[in-house]
Structures are given as C-alpha cells and as structure tokens.
Write a protein that holds these residues in place. Structure first.
Motif, PDB file in Angstrom:
ATOM      1  N   PHE A  34       0.844  -1.193   0.000  1.00 24.28           N
ATOM      2  CA  PHE A  34       0.000   0.000   0.000  1.00 24.28           C
ATOM      3  C   PHE A  34       0.882   1.247   0.000  1.00 24.28           C
ATOM      4  CE2 PHE A  34      -3.170  -2.973   1.714  1.00 24.28           C
ATOM      5  CZ  PHE A  34      -4.278  -2.626   0.947  1.00 24.28           C
ATOM      6  N   GLU A  35       0.439   2.260  -0.720  1.00 22.32           N
ATOM      7  CA  GLU A  35       1.148   3.529  -0.778  1.00 22.32           C
ATOM      8  C   GLU A  35       0.406   4.635  -0.038  1.00 22.32           C
ATOM      9  OE1 GLU A  35       1.755   4.348  -4.889  1.00 22.32           O
ATOM     10  OE2 GLU A  35       3.160   2.686  -5.171  1.00 22.32           O
ATOM     11  N   ALA A  36      -0.796   4.320   0.452  1.00 19.48           N
ATOM     12  CA  ALA A  36      -1.604   5.328   1.131  1.00 19.48           C
ATOM     13  C   ALA A  36      -2.455   4.669   2.201  1.00 19.48           C
ATOM     14  CB  ALA A  36      -2.505   6.063   0.129  1.00 19.48           C
ATOM     15  N   VAL A  37      -2.834   5.467   3.197  1.00 20.73           N
ATOM     16  CA  VAL A  37      -3.674   4.981   4.286  1.00 20.73           C
ATOM     17  C   VAL A  37      -4.749   6.004   4.610  1.00 20.73           C
ATOM     18  CG1 VAL A  37      -1.854   3.572   5.313  1.00 20.73           C
ATOM     19  CG2 VAL A  37      -2.158   5.942   6.090  1.00 20.73           C
ATOM     20  N   GLU A  38      -5.813   5.496   5.222  1.00 23.47           N
ATOM     21  CA  GLU A  38      -6.870   6.302   5.813  1.00 23.47           C
ATOM     22  C   GLU A  38      -7.239   5.634   7.122  1.00 23.47           C
ATOM     23  OE1 GLU A  38     -10.011   5.871   2.808  1.00 23.47           O
ATOM     24  OE2 GLU A  38     -10.918   4.304   4.043  1.00 23.47           O
ATOM     25  N   TYR A  39      -7.985   6.333   7.959  1.00 23.57           N
ATOM     26  CA  TYR A  39      -8.516   5.752   9.194  1.00 23.57           C
ATOM     27  C   TYR A  39      -9.568   6.700   9.728  1.00 23.57           C
ATOM     28  CZ  TYR A  39      -4.391   8.517  10.617  1.00 23.57           C
ATOM     29  OH  TYR A  39      -3.443   9.488  10.732  1.00 23.57           O
ATOM     30  N   LEU A  40     -10.245   6.286  10.801  1.00 25.84           N
ATOM     31  CA  LEU A  40     -11.329   7.110  11.316  1.00 25.84           C
ATOM     32  C   LEU A  40     -10.817   8.411  11.935  1.00 25.84           C
ATOM     33  CD1 LEU A  40     -13.768   4.493  12.917  1.00 25.84           C
ATOM     34  CD2 LEU A  40     -13.976   5.682  10.717  1.00 25.84           C
ATOM     35  N   PHE A  41     -10.013   8.294  12.991  1.00 31.86           N
ATOM     36  CA  PHE A  41      -9.640   9.491  13.759  1.00 31.86           C
ATOM     37  C   PHE A  41      -8.162   9.447  14.152  1.00 31.86           C
ATOM     38  CE2 PHE A  41     -14.003   8.197  14.996  1.00 31.86           C
ATOM     39  CZ  PHE A  41     -14.700   9.192  14.329  1.00 31.86           C
ATOM     40  N   PRO A  42      -7.466  10.573  14.052  1.00 35.93           N
ATOM     41  CA  PRO A  42      -6.058  10.620  14.459  1.00 35.93           C
ATOM     42  C   PRO A  42      -5.825  11.191  15.847  1.00 35.93           C
ATOM     43  CG  PRO A  42      -6.574  12.572  13.188  1.00 35.93           C
ATOM     44  CD  PRO A  42      -7.863  11.764  13.291  1.00 35.93           C
ATOM     45  N   ALA A  92     -13.211  14.325  10.801  1.00 36.12           N
ATOM     46  CA  ALA A  92     -13.211  15.369  11.810  1.00 36.12           C
ATOM     47  C   ALA A  92     -13.785  14.799  13.114  1.00 36.12           C
ATOM     48  CB  ALA A  92     -14.051  16.555  11.341  1.00 36.12           C
ATOM     49  N   PRO A  93     -13.521  15.433  14.255  1.00 37.48           N
ATOM     50  CA  PRO A  93     -14.094  14.943  15.519  1.00 37.48           C
ATOM     51  C   PRO A  93     -15.607  14.773  15.409  1.00 37.48           C
ATOM     52  CG  PRO A  93     -12.445  16.603  15.969  1.00 37.48           C
ATOM     53  CD  PRO A  93     -12.630  16.594  14.477  1.00 37.48           C
ATOM     54  N   PRO A  94     -16.153  13.631  15.911  1.00 42.80           N
ATOM     55  CA  PRO A  94     -17.555  13.284  15.685  1.00 42.80           C
ATOM     56  C   PRO A  94     -18.479  13.550  16.846  1.00 42.80           C
ATOM     57  CG  PRO A  94     -16.409  11.348  16.428  1.00 42.80           C
ATOM     58  CD  PRO A  94     -15.403  12.480  16.494  1.00 42.80           C
ATOM     59  N   GLY A  95     -18.042  14.322  17.854  1.00 42.05           N
ATOM     60  CA  GLY A  95     -18.816  14.405  19.079  1.00 42.05           C
ATOM     61  C   GLY A  95     -18.410  13.277  20.018  1.00 42.05           C
ATOM     62  N   ALA A  96     -19.321  12.870  20.865  1.00 39.99           N
ATOM     63  CA  ALA A  96     -19.021  11.837  21.864  1.00 39.99           C
ATOM     64  C   ALA A  96     -19.170  10.453  21.231  1.00 39.99           C
ATOM     65  CB  ALA A  96     -19.941  11.989  23.069  1.00 39.99           C
ATOM     66  N   TRP A  97     -18.136  10.023  20.523  1.00 35.73           N
ATOM     67  CA  TRP A  97     -18.180   8.755  19.767  1.00 35.73           C
ATOM     68  C   TRP A  97     -18.478   7.564  20.664  1.00 35.73           C
ATOM     69  CZ3 TRP A  97     -18.033   7.605  14.624  1.00 35.73           C
ATOM     70  CH2 TRP A  97     -17.747   6.291  14.255  1.00 35.73           C
ATOM     71  N   GLU A  98     -17.794   7.479  21.785  1.00 34.30           N
ATOM     72  CA  GLU A  98     -17.970   6.325  22.672  1.00 34.30           C
ATOM     73  C   GLU A  98     -19.372   6.281  23.269  1.00 34.30           C
ATOM     74  OE1 GLU A  98     -15.883   3.913  22.909  1.00 34.30           O
ATOM     75  OE2 GLU A  98     -14.400   4.909  21.632  1.00 34.30           O
ATOM     76  N   ALA A  99     -20.035   7.423  23.341  1.00 35.41           N
ATOM     77  CA  ALA A  99     -21.405   7.480  23.840  1.00 35.41           C
ATOM     78  C   ALA A  99     -22.433   7.260  22.735  1.00 35.41           C
ATOM     79  CB  ALA A  99     -21.657   8.821  24.524  1.00 35.41           C
ATOM     80  N   GLY A 100     -21.955   7.032  21.511  1.00 34.48           N
ATOM     81  CA  GLY A 100     -22.863   6.720  20.416  1.00 34.48           C
ATOM     82  C   GLY A 100     -23.086   7.831  19.422  1.00 34.48           C
ATOM     83  N   GLU A 101     -22.494   9.005  19.637  1.00 37.09           N
ATOM     84  CA  GLU A 101     -22.676  10.082  18.660  1.00 37.09           C
ATOM     85  C   GLU A 101     -21.892   9.780  17.395  1.00 37.09           C
ATOM     86  OE1 GLU A 101     -23.948  14.031  21.040  1.00 37.09           O
ATOM     87  OE2 GLU A 101     -21.797  13.820  20.685  1.00 37.09           O
ATOM     88  N   ARG A 161     -17.526  23.705  14.428  1.00 39.69           N
ATOM     89  CA  ARG A 161     -16.491  24.584  13.890  1.00 39.69           C
ATOM     90  C   ARG A 161     -15.132  24.292  14.527  1.00 39.69           C
ATOM     91  NH1 ARG A 161     -16.058  29.032  10.836  1.00 39.69           N
ATOM     92  NH2 ARG A 161     -14.234  30.364  11.202  1.00 39.69           N
ATOM     93  N   SER A 162     -15.101  24.133  15.844  1.00 42.53           N
ATOM     94  CA  SER A 162     -13.819  23.872  16.504  1.00 42.53           C
ATOM     95  C   SER A 162     -13.278  22.508  16.096  1.00 42.53           C
ATOM     96  CB  SER A 162     -13.973  23.962  18.025  1.00 42.53           C
ATOM     97  OG  SER A 162     -14.814  22.929  18.525  1.00 42.53           O
ATOM     98  N   GLY A 163     -14.184  21.543  15.873  1.00 40.48           N
ATOM     99  CA  GLY A 163     -13.747  20.232  15.420  1.00 40.48           C
ATOM    100  C   GLY A 163     -13.115  20.292  14.042  1.00 40.48           C
ATOM    101  N   VAL A 164     -13.706  21.069  13.141  1.00 40.08           N
ATOM    102  CA  VAL A 164     -13.125  21.230  11.808  1.00 40.08           C
ATOM    103  C   VAL A 164     -11.759  21.905  11.909  1.00 40.08           C
ATOM    104  CG1 VAL A 164     -13.393  22.405   9.585  1.00 40.08           C
ATOM    105  CG2 VAL A 164     -15.331  21.200  10.603  1.00 40.08           C
ATOM    106  N   GLU A 165     -11.644  22.889  12.774  1.00 41.46           N
ATOM    107  CA  GLU A 165     -10.352  23.555  12.967  1.00 41.46           C
ATOM    108  C   GLU A 165      -9.290  22.558  13.426  1.00 41.46           C
ATOM    109  OE1 GLU A 165     -11.183  26.659  15.747  1.00 41.46           O
ATOM    110  OE2 GLU A 165     -12.085  27.982  14.234  1.00 41.46           O
ATOM    111  N   ARG A 166      -9.662  21.710  14.366  1.00 34.71           N
ATOM    112  CA  ARG A 166      -8.709  20.709  14.851  1.00 34.71           C
ATOM    113  C   ARG A 166      -8.345  19.735  13.746  1.00 34.71           C
ATOM    114  NH1 ARG A 166      -9.480  16.234  19.661  1.00 34.71           N
ATOM    115  NH2 ARG A 166      -7.261  15.925  20.109  1.00 34.71           N
ATOM    116  N   ALA A 167      -9.333  19.307  12.978  1.00 34.68           N
ATOM    117  CA  ALA A 167      -9.064  18.381  11.880  1.00 34.68           C
ATOM    118  C   ALA A 167      -8.118  19.007  10.858  1.00 34.68           C
ATOM    119  CB  ALA A 167     -10.369  17.974  11.210  1.00 34.68           C
ATOM    120  N   LEU A 168      -8.303  20.272  10.562  1.00 31.11           N
ATOM    121  CA  LEU A 168      -7.453  20.929   9.576  1.00 31.11           C
ATOM    122  C   LEU A 168      -6.028  21.092  10.083  1.00 31.11           C
ATOM    123  CD1 LEU A 168      -9.940  23.581   8.142  1.00 31.11           C
ATOM    124  CD2 LEU A 168      -9.174  21.448   7.065  1.00 31.11           C
TER     125      LEU A 168
END
Length: 267
Positions: A29-37, A61-70, A84-91
């Motif tokens: 493989f020359e590339a990877v993806e995953y859910l969250f870094p 991008a951050p999905p909210g409270a993932w472990e709680a089911g969001e 908005r803050s989640g998108v900023e963090r993702a960027l």
C-alpha cells in the motif's frame, strides 16, 4: 488503474495501531486512511507515514461523543461551535499529515423527528458545511460528506447519494465533495455502475471506499462484482483513492489475494 488505500481502523487490527503503517507498507500500500487521528500526536503519525513512504489520504473530523454513540454534529442544531472547533482541529492535523481531505460526519436524527425538526437539521447542516468549506478552502483541503446506510448506522442524517449531491449543490462550495462508499450505496440503493458513471464525471465525488456486501469483509465475495466496478472507475477517469474500509475475514495480509491478483493483472 485504481489506487487503493488501506483503512487502518479496520485493517491490520492484529497489530497495535501505530504498527499498522509498517504492515500496510509491507503489503504494497502507498496510502492509508482511518477514522480518527486525535488519540495520537500528529508528529508521531507523520513520522510513521514518512518512515514507510505512505500518504495520508483521509480521516474524519471529531464526531462528538463517539464512545457514547454520537456520529457527528454537523447537522445537529445547537452544536455549531463544537462543529467549527472540530473542523479547525481536523485541519490542523491535515496540515501536519499532508492530508488533502477530511470527512465531516452529519450526526444522528431521532426516527420520530417531525418534518419541521428535519428541516432544522437540514438548515443547520448547510450552514455548518458552508462555514467548514470556507475553513477548508483556506487550508487547501477538501471536505467530504458520506451517505451511510441505516443498517450499520441507524438514524444517520445523510443516507442517499441524491441527498448528498443535493447538499453539495446547495452549499455551492468548490471544496465540498461526496465520499462515495460503494458498500453503503449498495445496501441503500444499489445501481453502482450507473452511480459511478453518473456522479464521478460531475467532479463532486472526492473519494471512494469499498467492502464486500453484505458482510463488510474483503471485496472478493458477496453480491457485488468489484472487478467490474474497478473497470468502471477507470472508464470514468476517477483519479482519486479507493479506501479499503473492510473487516478482514481472518488476517489482513492473508486476505489480500483479491488485490494482489488485480495488481498482477494490471502490472
């Protein structure tokens, strides 16, 4: 020939996460993806990419409270600041990892939501995506939205290709595109060949993903002929990446016969 990226959230789970980069590279493989870094420092992730000659092509991008089911916040009224803050963090992570695209999850809607409530979700979604796309454009990153089937993710706001493409047209931002997961699309609506031929040439599809249907294992069994679809991907001139977002039936490397055979035939 299509270009394939290993999804390290689902593949190579026989290894610790940070060791999955080496395992993917060893399998070609020359590339990877995953859910969250976000559990890891971006410098450590970048080191793993560089050490193994890999490109990061997608994460969420951050999905909210993932472990709680969001499952995202972009379509949830009252969560605008968090989105908005989640998108900023993702960027920030995208810049550090050299990643050209980020998936923004919409969120879950109650099954008994009224038409007025659903309209409010839609309006919130458009507003958040317009703002996020502006943030992404300044960073040179594409934002993606992905229709997800209701069997795997009941209540997810975005579930059809038509809905996703309508949202992209409504927002009207060049850096907002659709993530076409052929596994989800087959479960919700099928007609995958026509979907690829119809939607990829519009320029609105930014990323593809695959998995066998119905069990989400390797794309070599089940009701979808992926060999045919790979030819269609070539036919329509898609030059992005195809994420292998599946759960291997047994060991990851041992299950890559489908890919090794395909590579051999197109060498």
């Amino acid at each position: 020939m299509p270009r394939f990226a290993a999804n390290l959230s689902m593949m190579y789970t026989e290894h610790d996460f940070l060791d999955r980069f080496a395992a993917a590279a060893a399998d070609g493989f020359e590339a990877v993806e995953y859910l969250f870094p976000y559990e890891y420092d971006s410098t450590e992730l970048r080191r793993r990419l560089d050490d193994h000659g890999l490109r990061q092509v997608l994460f969420n991008a951050p999905p909210g409270a993932w472990e709680a089911g969001e499952r995202g916040t972009a379509a949830l009224p009252g969560r605008e600041a968090e989105t908005r803050s989640g998108v900023e963090r993702a960027l920030e992570y995208a810049a550090a990892l050299g990643c050209p695209r980020v998936h923004v999850m919409a969120g879950l809607v109650r099954p008994d939501a009224t038409p007025a409530e659903r309209a409010a979700h839609h309006a919130t979604y458009l507003t958040n995506l317009a703002s996020a796309a502006e943030q992404a454009a300044a960073a040179g990153v594409d934002l993606l939205i992905e229709p997800i089937n209701g069997r795997d993710m009941p209540g997810y706001f975005l579930h059809t290709q038509a809905q996703a493409h309508a949202v992209v047209r409504e927002v009207g931002a060049a850096h907002l595109k659709v993530q076409l997961d052929l596994y989800h699309c087959q479960i919700v609506e099928g007609d995958l060949t026509t979907t690829l031929r119809r939607d990829v040439p519009t320029g609105r599809v930014g990323h593809l993903q695959i998995a066998g249907v119905p069990d989400r294992h390797e794309p070599d069994r089940g009701e979808v002929d992926f060999r045919h679809l790979f030819d269609v991907v070539d036919e329509v001139g898609f030059d992005g990446w195809i994420g292998c977002e599946y759960r291997p039936r047994a060991g990851t490397s041992g299950g890559l016969g489908w890919l090794n055979d395909y590579r051999g035939e197109h060498a």
